[in-house]
Motif scaffolding. Sequence first.
Motif, PDB file in Angstrom:
ATOM      1  N   SER A  43      45.060 -62.098  50.668  1.00  0.00           N
ATOM      2  CA  SER A  43      44.306 -61.451  51.742  1.00  0.00           C
ATOM      3  C   SER A  43      42.821 -61.781  51.687  1.00  0.00           C
ATOM      4  CB  SER A  43      44.515 -59.927  51.692  1.00  0.00           C
ATOM      5  OG  SER A  43      44.186 -59.420  50.412  1.00  0.00           O
ATOM      6  N   LEU A  44      42.172 -61.473  50.581  1.00  0.00           N
ATOM      7  CA  LEU A  44      40.722 -61.667  50.485  1.00  0.00           C
ATOM      8  C   LEU A  44      40.318 -63.083  50.115  1.00  0.00           C
ATOM      9  CD1 LEU A  44      38.492 -59.458  50.923  1.00  0.00           C
ATOM     10  CD2 LEU A  44      40.822 -58.592  50.697  1.00  0.00           C
ATOM     11  N   VAL A  45      41.082 -63.707  49.230  1.00  0.00           N
ATOM     12  CA  VAL A  45      40.714 -65.059  48.797  1.00  0.00           C
ATOM     13  C   VAL A  45      40.691 -66.034  49.974  1.00  0.00           C
ATOM     14  CG1 VAL A  45      41.405 -67.040  47.381  1.00  0.00           C
ATOM     15  CG2 VAL A  45      41.406 -64.739  46.400  1.00  0.00           C
ATOM     16  N   PRO A  46      41.701 -66.027  50.875  1.00  0.00           N
ATOM     17  CA  PRO A  46      41.613 -66.924  52.043  1.00  0.00           C
ATOM     18  C   PRO A  46      40.388 -66.653  52.914  1.00  0.00           C
ATOM     19  CG  PRO A  46      43.854 -66.144  51.765  1.00  0.00           C
ATOM     20  CD  PRO A  46      43.019 -65.354  50.809  1.00  0.00           C
ATOM     21  N   VAL A  47      40.031 -65.383  53.069  1.00  0.00           N
ATOM     22  CA  VAL A  47      38.841 -65.046  53.857  1.00  0.00           C
ATOM     23  C   VAL A  47      37.593 -65.596  53.181  1.00  0.00           C
ATOM     24  CG1 VAL A  47      37.408 -63.167  54.741  1.00  0.00           C
ATOM     25  CG2 VAL A  47      39.904 -62.990  54.832  1.00  0.00           C
ATOM     26  N   TYR A  48      37.543 -65.468  51.856  1.00  0.00           N
ATOM     27  CA  TYR A  48      36.401 -65.988  51.109  1.00  0.00           C
ATOM     28  C   TYR A  48      36.305 -67.506  51.237  1.00  0.00           C
ATOM     29  CZ  TYR A  48      33.630 -67.474  47.086  1.00  0.00           C
ATOM     30  OH  TYR A  48      32.701 -68.090  46.271  1.00  0.00           O
ATOM     31  N   LEU A  49      37.452 -68.174  51.159  1.00  0.00           N
ATOM     32  CA  LEU A  49      37.446 -69.630  51.280  1.00  0.00           C
ATOM     33  C   LEU A  49      36.954 -70.069  52.666  1.00  0.00           C
ATOM     34  CD1 LEU A  49      40.857 -70.512  49.557  1.00  0.00           C
ATOM     35  CD2 LEU A  49      38.563 -70.799  48.606  1.00  0.00           C
ATOM     36  N   ASP A  51      35.092 -68.069  54.998  1.00  0.00           N
ATOM     37  CA  ASP A  51      33.739 -67.598  55.330  1.00  0.00           C
ATOM     38  C   ASP A  51      32.693 -68.034  54.314  1.00  0.00           C
ATOM     39  OD1 ASP A  51      34.933 -66.397  57.453  1.00  0.00           O
ATOM     40  OD2 ASP A  51      34.826 -64.350  56.669  1.00  0.00           O
ATOM     41  N   GLY A  52      33.094 -68.038  53.034  1.00  0.00           N
ATOM     42  CA  GLY A  52      32.125 -68.341  51.991  1.00  0.00           C
ATOM     43  C   GLY A  52      32.014 -69.806  51.648  1.00  0.00           C
ATOM     44  N   LEU A  53      33.126 -70.533  51.775  1.00  0.00           N
ATOM     45  CA  LEU A  53      33.126 -71.937  51.365  1.00  0.00           C
ATOM     46  C   LEU A  53      33.429 -72.892  52.519  1.00  0.00           C
ATOM     47  CD1 LEU A  53      35.015 -71.651  47.946  1.00  0.00           C
ATOM     48  CD2 LEU A  53      32.558 -71.527  48.386  1.00  0.00           C
ATOM     49  N   ASP A  54      33.558 -72.346  53.719  1.00  0.00           N
ATOM     50  CA  ASP A  54      33.759 -73.162  54.937  1.00  0.00           C
ATOM     51  C   ASP A  54      35.020 -74.006  54.877  1.00  0.00           C
ATOM     52  OD1 ASP A  54      31.426 -72.210  56.182  1.00  0.00           O
ATOM     53  OD2 ASP A  54      30.203 -73.655  55.074  1.00  0.00           O
ATOM     54  N   PHE A  55      36.081 -73.471  54.305  1.00  0.00           N
ATOM     55  CA  PHE A  55      37.367 -74.161  54.300  1.00  0.00           C
ATOM     56  C   PHE A  55      38.027 -74.032  55.673  1.00  0.00           C
ATOM     57  CE2 PHE A  55      39.186 -74.972  49.855  1.00  0.00           C
ATOM     58  CZ  PHE A  55      37.927 -75.269  49.336  1.00  0.00           C
ATOM     59  N   SER A  56      38.750 -75.060  56.072  1.00  0.00           N
ATOM     60  CA  SER A  56      39.557 -74.967  57.277  1.00  0.00           C
ATOM     61  C   SER A  56      40.878 -74.277  56.931  1.00  0.00           C
ATOM     62  CB  SER A  56      39.840 -76.360  57.837  1.00  0.00           C
ATOM     63  OG  SER A  56      40.657 -77.100  56.943  1.00  0.00           O
ATOM     64  N   ILE A 173      34.778 -53.218  50.003  1.00  0.00           N
ATOM     65  CA  ILE A 173      33.845 -53.626  48.947  1.00  0.00           C
ATOM     66  C   ILE A 173      33.136 -54.919  49.337  1.00  0.00           C
ATOM     67  CG2 ILE A 173      33.658 -54.386  46.538  1.00  0.00           C
ATOM     68  CD1 ILE A 173      36.073 -52.577  45.930  1.00  0.00           C
ATOM     69  N   ALA A 174      33.908 -55.875  49.858  1.00  0.00           N
ATOM     70  CA  ALA A 174      33.313 -57.160  50.248  1.00  0.00           C
ATOM     71  C   ALA A 174      32.298 -56.979  51.370  1.00  0.00           C
ATOM     72  CB  ALA A 174      34.409 -58.129  50.673  1.00  0.00           C
ATOM     73  N   ASP A 175      32.599 -56.101  52.346  1.00  0.00           N
ATOM     74  CA  ASP A 175      31.682 -55.864  53.464  1.00  0.00           C
ATOM     75  C   ASP A 175      30.401 -55.180  52.999  1.00  0.00           C
ATOM     76  OD1 ASP A 175      33.251 -57.051  55.354  1.00  0.00           O
ATOM     77  OD2 ASP A 175      34.238 -55.199  55.981  1.00  0.00           O
ATOM     78  N   GLU A 176      30.556 -54.216  52.100  1.00  0.00           N
ATOM     79  CA  GLU A 176      29.406 -53.421  51.682  1.00  0.00           C
ATOM     80  C   GLU A 176      28.562 -54.111  50.610  1.00  0.00           C
ATOM     81  OE1 GLU A 176      28.369 -50.460  52.954  1.00  0.00           O
ATOM     82  OE2 GLU A 176      29.943 -50.725  54.471  1.00  0.00           O
ATOM     83  N   LEU A 177      29.220 -54.796  49.683  1.00  0.00           N
ATOM     84  CA  LEU A 177      28.515 -55.334  48.514  1.00  0.00           C
ATOM     85  C   LEU A 177      28.566 -56.850  48.398  1.00  0.00           C
ATOM     86  CD1 LEU A 177      29.747 -52.707  45.887  1.00  0.00           C
ATOM     87  CD2 LEU A 177      27.602 -52.668  47.190  1.00  0.00           C
ATOM     88  N   GLY A 178      29.459 -57.475  49.140  1.00  0.00           N
ATOM     89  CA  GLY A 178      29.586 -58.926  49.070  1.00  0.00           C
ATOM     90  C   GLY A 178      30.762 -59.360  48.217  1.00  0.00           C
ATOM     91  N   PHE A 179      31.162 -60.613  48.399  1.00  0.00           N
ATOM     92  CA  PHE A 179      32.320 -61.127  47.678  1.00  0.00           C
ATOM     93  C   PHE A 179      32.098 -61.198  46.170  1.00  0.00           C
ATOM     94  CE2 PHE A 179      33.689 -62.813  51.844  1.00  0.00           C
ATOM     95  CZ  PHE A 179      35.023 -62.410  51.807  1.00  0.00           C
TER      96      PHE A 179
END
Length: 203
Positions: A43-49, A51-56, A173-179
């Motif tokens: 759930s979160l790791v794909p979002v991080y990839l 939004d955070g790492l610009d993965f397609s 947590i990610a929204d409030e404090l970051g990944f």
Amino acid sequence: EEPKSNATQRKEAYRSTLYKDSTYHVFLLLCFLVAFCFIQFFSLVPVYLEDGLDFSEAQIGKFLAISGLIIFVLEMPMIHIVIQEGMKALNVIKLGVFLLSLSYLSLALPLPVIVVLILFIGLFSFGEILALPFQTNFALARANPTIRGAYMGLYGVTWSVAQIVGPPAAFFIADELGFTALWVVNTVILLVAMIGFGFLQKK
């Protein structure tokens, strides 16, 4: 004396084992902590990839598939080796949970992206191989044969609750404090779980 009915035997097993099995109750709580962090891989790791790492989406799919491939190829041989070595289930679970904690910690480290990704996928995959199957084995071994289904049902409920609670809490947590903060929180939770499994072993 008339033999007890199956229903009576189950009721007595519930009262004498499942309801009073504090070790198993603590085990379920620790499994919940592991599950809470584990399901973020989907759930979160794909979002991080993304939004955070610009993965397609294609890159994310390939990255996640690597873990599945590692597990498919190595899980059974590793489990066989562990069983042959006679390692106790809780020892194996502790090691697996420790590797899972290191995998999330790697996401928070200021390292080159390729290094972070290699560390994460390797540590996470091996952590899963060691932790999850032996959690199931421990639950089965702990269960009273008369009500084994109830023991395993509670174990399944633990994971179901984590699947419901985990993603929303992690997104918050990610929204409030970051990944980065989320990965640190996951690391701490998993280390707490590892220590808890250690206490269970001593008990």
